[in-house]
Scaffold this motif. Structure first.
Motif, mmCIF file in Angstrom:
data_model
loop_
_atom_site.group_PDB
_atom_site.id
_atom_site.type_symbol
_atom_site.label_atom_id
_atom_site.label_comp_id
_atom_site.label_asym_id
_atom_site.label_seq_id
_atom_site.Cartn_x
_atom_site.Cartn_y
_atom_site.Cartn_z
ATOM 1 N N LYS A 187 0.851 -1.185 0.000
ATOM 2 C CA LYS A 187 0.000 0.000 0.000
ATOM 3 C C LYS A 187 0.885 1.231 0.000
ATOM 4 O O LYS A 187 1.884 1.283 0.723
ATOM 5 C CB LYS A 187 -0.903 -0.032 1.241
ATOM 6 C CG LYS A 187 -1.862 1.132 1.394
ATOM 7 C CD LYS A 187 -2.730 0.893 2.631
ATOM 8 C CE LYS A 187 -3.605 2.072 2.943
ATOM 9 N NZ LYS A 187 -4.481 1.803 4.116
ATOM 10 N N ARG A 188 0.544 2.220 -0.808
ATOM 11 C CA ARG A 188 1.330 3.449 -0.896
ATOM 12 C C ARG A 188 0.962 4.417 0.222
ATOM 13 O O ARG A 188 -0.162 4.422 0.725
ATOM 14 C CB ARG A 188 1.099 4.122 -2.240
ATOM 15 C CG ARG A 188 1.507 3.301 -3.447
ATOM 16 C CD ARG A 188 1.501 4.134 -4.715
ATOM 17 N NE ARG A 188 2.556 5.145 -4.702
ATOM 18 C CZ ARG A 188 2.765 6.011 -5.687
ATOM 19 N NH1 ARG A 188 1.997 5.979 -6.778
ATOM 20 N NH2 ARG A 188 3.739 6.893 -5.619
ATOM 21 N N PHE A 189 1.915 5.206 0.624
ATOM 22 C CA PHE A 189 1.663 6.289 1.574
ATOM 23 C C PHE A 189 0.898 7.392 0.872
ATOM 24 O O PHE A 189 1.211 7.773 -0.259
ATOM 25 C CB PHE A 189 2.991 6.828 2.106
ATOM 26 C CG PHE A 189 2.866 8.088 2.911
ATOM 27 C CD1 PHE A 189 2.275 8.060 4.166
ATOM 28 C CD2 PHE A 189 3.343 9.295 2.416
ATOM 29 C CE1 PHE A 189 2.164 9.224 4.917
ATOM 30 C CE2 PHE A 189 3.243 10.459 3.161
ATOM 31 C CZ PHE A 189 2.649 10.424 4.417
ATOM 32 N N ASN A 219 -7.530 -0.562 0.892
ATOM 33 C CA ASN A 219 -7.046 -1.873 1.320
ATOM 34 C C ASN A 219 -5.649 -2.138 0.781
ATOM 35 O O ASN A 219 -5.198 -1.514 -0.188
ATOM 36 C CB ASN A 219 -7.990 -2.970 0.824
ATOM 37 C CG ASN A 219 -9.356 -2.883 1.453
ATOM 38 O OD1 ASN A 219 -9.494 -2.454 2.601
ATOM 39 N ND2 ASN A 219 -10.385 -3.297 0.718
ATOM 40 N N ILE A 220 -4.973 -3.097 1.397
ATOM 41 C CA ILE A 220 -3.676 -3.522 0.891
ATOM 42 C C ILE A 220 -3.852 -4.327 -0.398
ATOM 43 O O ILE A 220 -4.938 -4.839 -0.687
ATOM 44 C CB ILE A 220 -2.914 -4.369 1.935
ATOM 45 C CG1 ILE A 220 -3.743 -5.608 2.343
ATOM 46 C CG2 ILE A 220 -2.532 -3.536 3.142
ATOM 47 C CD1 ILE A 220 -3.005 -6.585 3.235
ATOM 48 N N ALA A 221 -2.773 -4.441 -1.163
ATOM 49 C CA ALA A 221 -2.805 -5.224 -2.399
ATOM 50 C C ALA A 221 -2.954 -6.707 -2.075
ATOM 51 O O ALA A 221 -2.544 -7.183 -1.010
ATOM 52 C CB ALA A 221 -1.531 -4.986 -3.202
ATOM 53 N N LEU A 222 -3.530 -7.434 -3.013
ATOM 54 C CA LEU A 222 -3.712 -8.876 -2.864
ATOM 55 C C LEU A 222 -2.450 -9.580 -3.339
ATOM 56 O O LEU A 222 -2.008 -9.396 -4.480
ATOM 57 C CB LEU A 222 -4.922 -9.317 -3.700
ATOM 58 C CG LEU A 222 -5.424 -10.746 -3.528
ATOM 59 C CD1 LEU A 222 -5.829 -11.032 -2.093
ATOM 60 C CD2 LEU A 222 -6.610 -10.986 -4.472
ATOM 61 N N ILE A 223 -1.848 -10.380 -2.461
ATOM 62 C CA ILE A 223 -0.647 -11.134 -2.820
ATOM 63 C C ILE A 223 -0.898 -12.618 -2.602
ATOM 64 O O ILE A 223 -1.869 -13.018 -1.963
ATOM 65 C CB ILE A 223 0.590 -10.688 -2.001
ATOM 66 C CG1 ILE A 223 0.341 -10.876 -0.496
ATOM 67 C CG2 ILE A 223 0.962 -9.258 -2.333
ATOM 68 C CD1 ILE A 223 1.561 -10.651 0.369
#
Length: 471
Positions: free
Chosen positions: A148-150, A435-439
């Motif tokens: 996730k970017r700041f 949301n955070i990226a899906l990994i």
């Protein structure tokens, strides 16, 4: 804590590990004399390091001793030193002293070496903690992923995902944590059991939230006891498996058992082979999928199998994941017998493939609550022959994939981690709008959605500005 668990004799240790450093360490720790000598040496060297103000070396000696002696009663002196190094990492209240374990580490030659390990390939690769590879795929990531970017406009923090226990010390040597903590939270996916490791102390920072994946309840509770902005979460590396790669397609069952493990002595192939022979399964079709480790290659395991009279073993060394998945699907049951191992991916690959598993009851590091009536059998070494017979004959009665789809897999792991991070943001009265990226595991962490990978790529350029000029 047990005062003195079962002591094993040298012959049984050699039967498991052969003549190796693992056998020496196992026997030394299992022997009362060996434990006493090891602990005295650790305490003495830790004291000397403390006299010289080398707080990192002191922590290293103490933490390694506490980790290896886990389950045994340790001396009050070692226990006191362990409390001291944790206090060193947390700093002193009322004084302007922060984590002197980390500060001591940053002055060490080890930190310089870990930093240069990545920087010698250029800052662009170092920002992702990635090593170069010929004919590389754009899909492959480094040991550090941006999830996730700041957001400079709202102050919403970004998220960085760090893989492997051994990467922690490199991360701390590479990046300025004082600056990073204002922009990011960190997620760590350790690769080993026993979180008493000194590496975790390096991450204690008053302004930095660190989520540590901890499948094993003992590791979870240990991290929680440290406080210091370290937040344990009961998922691990094995929980990021892609159920679409490891699927339960109808396949002819060519093998009774499959074992996915390196050729290392710690994987205890000898115990597996001995149990097969004792159970009258020396001619059972078996698939062994592995890779060389510290000088041991396939020929070592072939010789070992012959010594136990096994006649129907198929060896597969360094094969592609697609072939691993195919062989697992064509097997009735999977086997993992290591005494100490982290969140093993191979177990979850079996479960998603509809293949139940036999796991060592003595294992430390794996979440054994995941072994249920639907997924497999926990067995001690003495129980192993009967467990192998049972799971081979009753494999069709287990429901491992159905359980896995509900309880693990990369989408479930993503949901659990995302909610943990959201909770931390809310607790700190910070926004959490993205949301955070899906990994997922491939077998190392990669982005599931290419568009998200593209969106996050510019953040690696920003991370370059947080690389230390020197240590």
């Amino acid at each position: 804590m047990n005062s003195d668990p079962k002591v094993v004799d040298l012959r049984s240790v050699l039967a498991e590990y052969g003549w190796s450093r693992y056998a020496l360490k196992e026997y030394a720790v299992a022997s009362t004399l060996g434990r006493n000598l090891f602990e005295k040496a650790a305490v003495s060297t830790a004291k000397i390091a403390g006299w010289y103000g080398d707080w990192f070396s002191r922590a290293r000696y103490v933490c390694r001793a506490v980790r290896l002696l886990e389950g045994f009663k340790i001396s009050s002196e070692l226990s006191y030193l362990h409390a001291c190094v944790i206090s060193d990492a947390k700093g002193y209240s009322g004084k302007n002293i922060e984590n002197r374990v980390r500060q001591s580490y940053l002055r060490s030659s080890m930190a310089r070496g870990r930093r240069n390990l990545y920087l010698r390939h250029g800052s662009a690769l170092a920002a992702a903690m990635k090593f170069p590879r010929e004919n590389d795929s754009d899909h492959r990531q480094g040991n550090l992923l941006v999830l996730k970017r700041f957001n400079a406009g709202t102050g919403e923090k970004g998220v960085l995902y760090l893989q492997y226990t051994e990467s922690i010390s490199s991360f701390v040597a590479l990046f300025d944590l004082d600056s990073l903590c204002n922009r990011y939270r960190i997620v760590v996916e350790p690769s080993s059991w026993g979180y008493q490791d000194d590496a975790f102390l390096l991450l204690i920072h008053p302004g930095l939230d660190v989520v540590i994946l901890a499948q094993d309840e003992l590791d979870f509770e240990y991290v929680r006891s440290l406080n210091g902005h370290l937040h344990p979460l009961r998922i691990g590396a094995g929980d990021w498996i892609d159920p679409y790669v490891f699927s339960a397609q109808a396949e002819h069952k060519e093998f009774d058992f499959v074992m996915v493990a390196s050729w290392s002595p710690v994987k205890r192939h000898s115990i597996f082979f001995s149990a097969l022979a004792e159970a009258g399964l020396a001619d059972a079709p078996i698939a062994l999928i592995g890779y060389p480790w510290e000088g041991r290659n396939q020929s070592h395991i072939e010789d070992l199998a012959r010594s136990y009279g096994l006649t129907n073993v198929a060896f597969h060394e360094c094969i592609p994941r697609e072939e691993v998945a195919r062989i697992i699907r064509r097997s009735r049951a999977g086997v993992m017998l290591t005494r100490r191992e982290g969140a093993n991916r191979g177990v979850y690959e079996c479960l998603f493939s509809g293949v139940p598993v036999v796991i060592s009851r003595e294992n430390r590091g794996f979440n054994k609550s995941h072994i249920t009536a639907e997924t497999g059998i926990l067995a001690s070494d003495n129980e192993l022959p009967s467990a192998l017979c049972r799971i081979r004959d009753e494999a069709h009665t287990f429901k491992p994939r159905e359980w896995a789809l509900l309880n693990t897999g990369y989408r479930n792991a993503w949901r659990i981690l995302n909610e943990k991070l959201r909770g931390l943001a809310i607790d700190n009265r910070e926004p959490y709008t993205k949301n955070i990226a899906l990994i997922k595991s491939a077998p190392f962490a990669v982005y599931d959605v290419y568009v998200e990978q593209v969106e996050l790529t510019p953040e690696y350029e920003i991370l370059k500005s947080f690389i230390r000029d020197s240590v």
